[in-house]
Design an enzyme around this catalytic site. Structure first.
Site, short mmCIF file in Angstrom:
data_model
loop_
_atom_site.label_atom_id
_atom_site.label_comp_id
_atom_site.label_asym_id
_atom_site.label_seq_id
_atom_site.Cartn_x
_atom_site.Cartn_y
_atom_site.Cartn_z
N GLN A 106 -0.63 77.51 -9.62
CA GLN A 106 0.60 78.29 -9.67
C GLN A 106 1.78 77.33 -9.66
O GLN A 106 1.65 76.17 -9.26
CB GLN A 106 0.70 79.23 -8.48
CG GLN A 106 0.94 78.52 -7.14
CD GLN A 106 1.61 79.41 -6.10
OE1 GLN A 106 0.96 79.97 -5.25
NE2 GLN A 106 2.94 79.51 -6.18
N VAL A 167 0.22 81.81 -3.28
CA VAL A 167 -0.69 82.73 -3.98
C VAL A 167 -2.00 82.02 -4.32
O VAL A 167 -3.08 82.61 -4.20
CB VAL A 167 -0.01 83.32 -5.22
CG1 VAL A 167 -0.97 84.20 -6.00
CG2 VAL A 167 1.22 84.13 -4.80
N TYR A 168 -1.91 80.76 -4.71
CA TYR A 168 -3.12 79.96 -4.93
C TYR A 168 -3.95 79.91 -3.65
O TYR A 168 -5.16 80.14 -3.66
CB TYR A 168 -2.71 78.55 -5.36
CG TYR A 168 -3.86 77.60 -5.60
CD1 TYR A 168 -4.51 77.57 -6.82
CD2 TYR A 168 -4.28 76.72 -4.60
CE1 TYR A 168 -5.56 76.69 -7.05
CE2 TYR A 168 -5.32 75.84 -4.81
CZ TYR A 168 -5.96 75.83 -6.04
OH TYR A 168 -7.01 74.96 -6.26
N GLY A 169 -3.29 79.64 -2.52
CA GLY A 169 -3.99 79.58 -1.25
C GLY A 169 -4.60 80.91 -0.86
O GLY A 169 -5.72 80.97 -0.33
N LYS A 172 -7.73 81.52 -2.92
CA LYS A 172 -8.83 80.69 -2.46
C LYS A 172 -9.35 81.18 -1.10
O LYS A 172 -10.57 81.09 -0.84
CB LYS A 172 -8.38 79.23 -2.37
CG LYS A 172 -8.10 78.58 -3.72
CD LYS A 172 -9.36 78.46 -4.57
CE LYS A 172 -9.16 77.57 -5.78
NZ LYS A 172 -10.39 77.42 -6.57
#
Length: 263
Positions: A106, A167-169, A172
């Site tokens: 992102q 948002v990536y975190g 995941k």
């Protein structure tokens, strides 16, 4: 003593005899994993979106004496994901192990500044993609090898607040939950499911982050007890072990491979 009296002590590779499927295999951790899995004796099917990268890695593996094929795959496209997994069975007759590594980054920054379309894309690739892949992989393992193992590539950024890549975190962290659920669901069938959580790793993704946030690599390595970023092959080694029979009693784990940054 002549050469004929020397007995070889070379042991079989970690993944000898196995068929392995790897997403995001055109570069970075995925490419390193595909090369390593082949060196460790697996027949490998590489999957990613960019054919030129896939072809280059596949040719490298073959030149080194390994067995590899590739297939184009878009993790945001359910039909593409299922077809890619099915291709492994068509080519090699079975599926034993899979490394769900493919992901998208992102734009770094606070979550309120991320466009909704970008949010949807990150979730489609980084969460729905692994869910689609796992579903297809379980079906393929079940129908052929009967037993097997899956590793999902998560991130150390999923294990804490992640103001840079929220948002990536979050995607995941959801993968971690899917991993645990799958481990409990499919363990009775002899299918192990684990995840790895890499720390700072020298890939194109971190290069992109550095370009947007100059100094971020130095900042992250300063927080890492080993004092450096990982090479992709170091992350691949952890995935290979988890997929191998040497990890036969390990399932439902999110293994941090982060140089001690979360210690």
């Amino acid at each position: 003593m002549n050469d004929t009296s020397i007995t070889s002590t070379t042991s079989p590779g970690l993944l000898a005899g196995k068929v392995a499927f790897v997403t995001g295999a055109g570069r970075g951790i995925g490419a390193a994993a595909a090369r390593l899995f082949a060196r460790e004796g697996a027949r490998v099917l590489l999957a990613a979106r960019t054919e030129a990268q896939l072809k280059a890695v596949t040719e490298d593996i073959r030149a080194a004496g390994g067995t590899a094929e590739y297939v184009r795959c878009d993790l945001a496209d359910p039909a593409s994901v299922r077809a890619a997994v099915d291709r492994a069975v068509e080519l090699y007759g079975r599926l034993d192990v899979a490394f769900n590594n493919g992901a998208t980054a992102q734009q770094p920054g606070p979550m309120d500044r991320l466009p909704e379309a970008d949010f949807d894309h990150v979730l489609a690739v980084n969460l729905k993609g692994p869910w689609l892949a796992m579903s297809a992989e379980v079906a393929a393992i079940r129908a052929t090898a009967g037993r097997g193992a899956i590793v999902n590539n998560s991130s150390v950024g999923s294990l804490m607040g992640n103001p840079w890549l929220p948002v990536y975190g979050a995607a995941k962290r959801a993968v971690n939950s899917l991993t645990a659920s799958a481990a409990v669901t499919y363990g009775p069938e002899g299918i192990r499911v684990n995840a790895i959580a890499p720390g700072t790793t020298l890939t194109e993704m971190i290069d992109h982050w550095e370009a947007n946030s100059p100094g971020i690599i130095d900042q992250l390595t300063a927080q890492t007890p080993l004092g450096r970023a990982a090479d992709p092959h170091e992350i691949a080694e952890a995935a290979a072990w988890l997929l191998s029979d040497r990890a036969s009693y390990v399932t439902g784990v999110v293994l941090s491979v982060d140089g001690g940054s979360r210690a």
